[in-house]
Design a protein around this motif. Sequence first.
Motif, short mmCIF file in Angstrom:
data_model
loop_
_atom_site.label_atom_id
_atom_site.label_comp_id
_atom_site.label_asym_id
_atom_site.label_seq_id
_atom_site.Cartn_x
_atom_site.Cartn_y
_atom_site.Cartn_z
N ALA A 184 0.83 -1.21 0.00
CA ALA A 184 0.00 0.00 0.00
C ALA A 184 0.86 1.26 0.00
CB ALA A 184 -0.93 -0.01 1.21
N GLU A 185 2.00 1.21 0.73
CA GLU A 185 2.89 2.38 0.83
C GLU A 185 3.64 2.66 -0.46
OE1 GLU A 185 3.80 4.69 3.06
OE2 GLU A 185 2.31 4.12 4.56
N ILE A 186 4.10 1.60 -1.13
CA ILE A 186 5.00 1.81 -2.27
C ILE A 186 4.35 1.49 -3.62
CG2 ILE A 186 6.98 1.28 -0.79
CD1 ILE A 186 7.22 -1.42 -2.22
N GLY A 187 3.14 0.94 -3.59
CA GLY A 187 2.52 0.43 -4.81
C GLY A 187 2.24 1.46 -5.89
N VAL B 255 17.76 -1.47 5.64
CA VAL B 255 16.99 -0.40 6.27
C VAL B 255 16.04 -1.02 7.29
CG1 VAL B 255 17.15 1.18 4.31
CG2 VAL B 255 15.26 -0.45 4.42
N THR B 256 15.70 -0.24 8.30
CA THR B 256 14.81 -0.74 9.33
C THR B 256 13.36 -0.36 9.02
OG1 THR B 256 15.15 1.25 10.67
CG2 THR B 256 16.60 -0.62 11.09
N LYS B 257 12.43 -1.05 9.68
CA LYS B 257 11.01 -0.87 9.38
C LYS B 257 10.44 0.44 9.88
CE LYS B 257 9.94 -5.77 8.84
NZ LYS B 257 9.20 -6.96 9.35
N SER B 258 11.27 1.26 10.51
CA SER B 258 10.83 2.61 10.89
C SER B 258 10.91 3.58 9.71
CB SER B 258 11.69 3.13 12.05
OG SER B 258 13.06 3.19 11.66
N ILE B 259 11.41 3.13 8.58
CA ILE B 259 11.57 3.96 7.39
C ILE B 259 10.21 4.39 6.85
CG2 ILE B 259 11.52 2.04 5.73
CD1 ILE B 259 13.84 3.42 4.24
N SER B 260 10.14 5.58 6.28
CA SER B 260 8.88 6.06 5.70
C SER B 260 8.69 5.47 4.31
CB SER B 260 8.87 7.59 5.61
OG SER B 260 9.76 8.03 4.60
N GLY B 261 7.46 5.56 3.80
CA GLY B 261 7.18 5.04 2.47
C GLY B 261 8.01 5.72 1.40
N ASP B 262 8.12 7.04 1.46
CA ASP B 262 8.91 7.78 0.46
C ASP B 262 10.39 7.40 0.54
OD1 ASP B 262 6.66 9.06 -0.46
OD2 ASP B 262 7.00 10.89 0.70
N GLU B 263 10.88 7.25 1.76
CA GLU B 263 12.29 6.87 1.93
C GLU B 263 12.53 5.46 1.39
OE1 GLU B 263 13.41 9.38 6.01
OE2 GLU B 263 12.48 7.39 6.15
N LEU B 264 11.57 4.57 1.59
CA LEU B 264 11.72 3.20 1.10
C LEU B 264 11.72 3.18 -0.43
CD1 LEU B 264 11.99 0.22 1.67
CD2 LEU B 264 9.50 0.08 1.92
N VAL B 265 10.84 3.95 -1.04
CA VAL B 265 10.81 4.03 -2.50
C VAL B 265 12.15 4.54 -3.03
CG1 VAL B 265 9.81 5.26 -4.47
CG2 VAL B 265 8.32 4.29 -2.71
N ASP B 266 12.70 5.55 -2.37
CA ASP B 266 14.00 6.09 -2.78
C ASP B 266 15.11 5.05 -2.61
OD1 ASP B 266 15.74 8.40 -3.58
OD2 ASP B 266 16.58 8.05 -1.57
N ALA B 267 15.05 4.28 -1.49
CA ALA B 267 16.06 3.25 -1.26
C ALA B 267 15.97 2.16 -2.33
CB ALA B 267 15.86 2.64 0.13
N ILE B 268 14.76 1.78 -2.70
CA ILE B 268 14.57 0.78 -3.76
C ILE B 268 15.17 1.28 -5.07
CG2 ILE B 268 12.83 -0.34 -5.22
CD1 ILE B 268 11.02 -0.39 -2.69
N ARG B 269 14.88 2.53 -5.41
CA ARG B 269 15.41 3.11 -6.66
C ARG B 269 16.94 3.08 -6.66
NH1 ARG B 269 17.79 7.56 -7.60
NH2 ARG B 269 17.25 8.45 -5.56
N ARG B 270 17.52 3.48 -5.54
CA ARG B 270 18.99 3.54 -5.47
C ARG B 270 19.61 2.16 -5.57
NH1 ARG B 270 20.10 6.74 -0.18
NH2 ARG B 270 22.26 6.23 -0.72
N VAL B 271 19.02 1.17 -4.90
CA VAL B 271 19.54 -0.20 -4.99
C VAL B 271 19.39 -0.73 -6.41
CG1 VAL B 271 19.16 -2.59 -4.24
CG2 VAL B 271 19.25 -0.76 -2.55
N ALA B 272 18.26 -0.43 -7.05
CA ALA B 272 18.04 -0.86 -8.43
C ALA B 272 19.10 -0.28 -9.37
CB ALA B 272 16.65 -0.45 -8.90
N GLU B 273 19.58 0.92 -9.02
CA GLU B 273 20.61 1.58 -9.83
C GLU B 273 22.03 1.13 -9.47
OE1 GLU B 273 19.79 5.68 -9.15
OE2 GLU B 273 18.09 5.74 -10.55
N GLY B 274 22.14 0.28 -8.44
CA GLY B 274 23.45 -0.26 -8.08
C GLY B 274 24.09 0.35 -6.85
N ASP B 275 23.41 1.29 -6.20
CA ASP B 275 23.96 1.89 -4.98
C ASP B 275 23.79 0.96 -3.78
OD1 ASP B 275 24.60 4.15 -6.37
OD2 ASP B 275 22.88 5.32 -5.67
#
Length: 228
Positions: A36-39, A117-137
């Motif tokens: 629901a947060e990242i969909g 990342v820990t589960k205290s992360i916000s939805g926007d922060e998680l989306v950004d983390a996913i994007r960065r990992v997808a890019e190789g960071d």
Amino acid sequence: MSDTTPTTGDQNGSVPGRSRVVVVDDHAMFRTGVKAEIGTAVDVVGEGADVDSAVAAILQTSPDVVLLDVHLPGGGGVEVLRRVHEKNPDQRFLALSVSDAAEDVIGVIRAGARGYVTKSISGDELVDAIRRVAEGDAVFSPRLAGFVLDAFSGAIDIAAVDEDLDRLSQREREVLRLIARGYAYKEVAKELFISIKTVETHVSSVLRKLQLSNRHQLTRWATDRRLV
């Protein structure tokens, strides 16, 4: 949908430019909340509730990023990493866990996760983390970033931590962390749904295995290794 049945999305239906993600966690309500947060920002193409269903969903969908819980039935997140990387060494994982304990963080990073990342992360922060990992960071929650740097620079002797912790059972580790955080035996018993006598037994066992003499030394030992 049962907790142990992998679900997959239509790969051809993914929106161009959006990361394709598999969500792995043994709690169905948490998976639902994450979706629901990242969909609206990523395409969740599959999910898993244990090691077997996670591996099946990941290999079937080949997502850009896997959101992986550390503690899973069937062997944990490290086992998922091992089995998937045997088939697809390039698969990218981002650990998403309530735990910030040293052995959990270092265990999954050593096994090949690109971030934690820990589960205290916000939805926007998680989306950004996913994007960065997808890019190789590599991505870490702020508190964990310094710890990981210390661990891999040699400032913390992780090999020694692993060796010592390997002597402890999972329950002993749970008791260790709570005692080191200042919990009284009665509070530990309530938290873990065990008797005070059982807590005392576990503490005695931990002290003996770690060759420590008292609770103060135990707390210092755990704090030095950033287990609390």
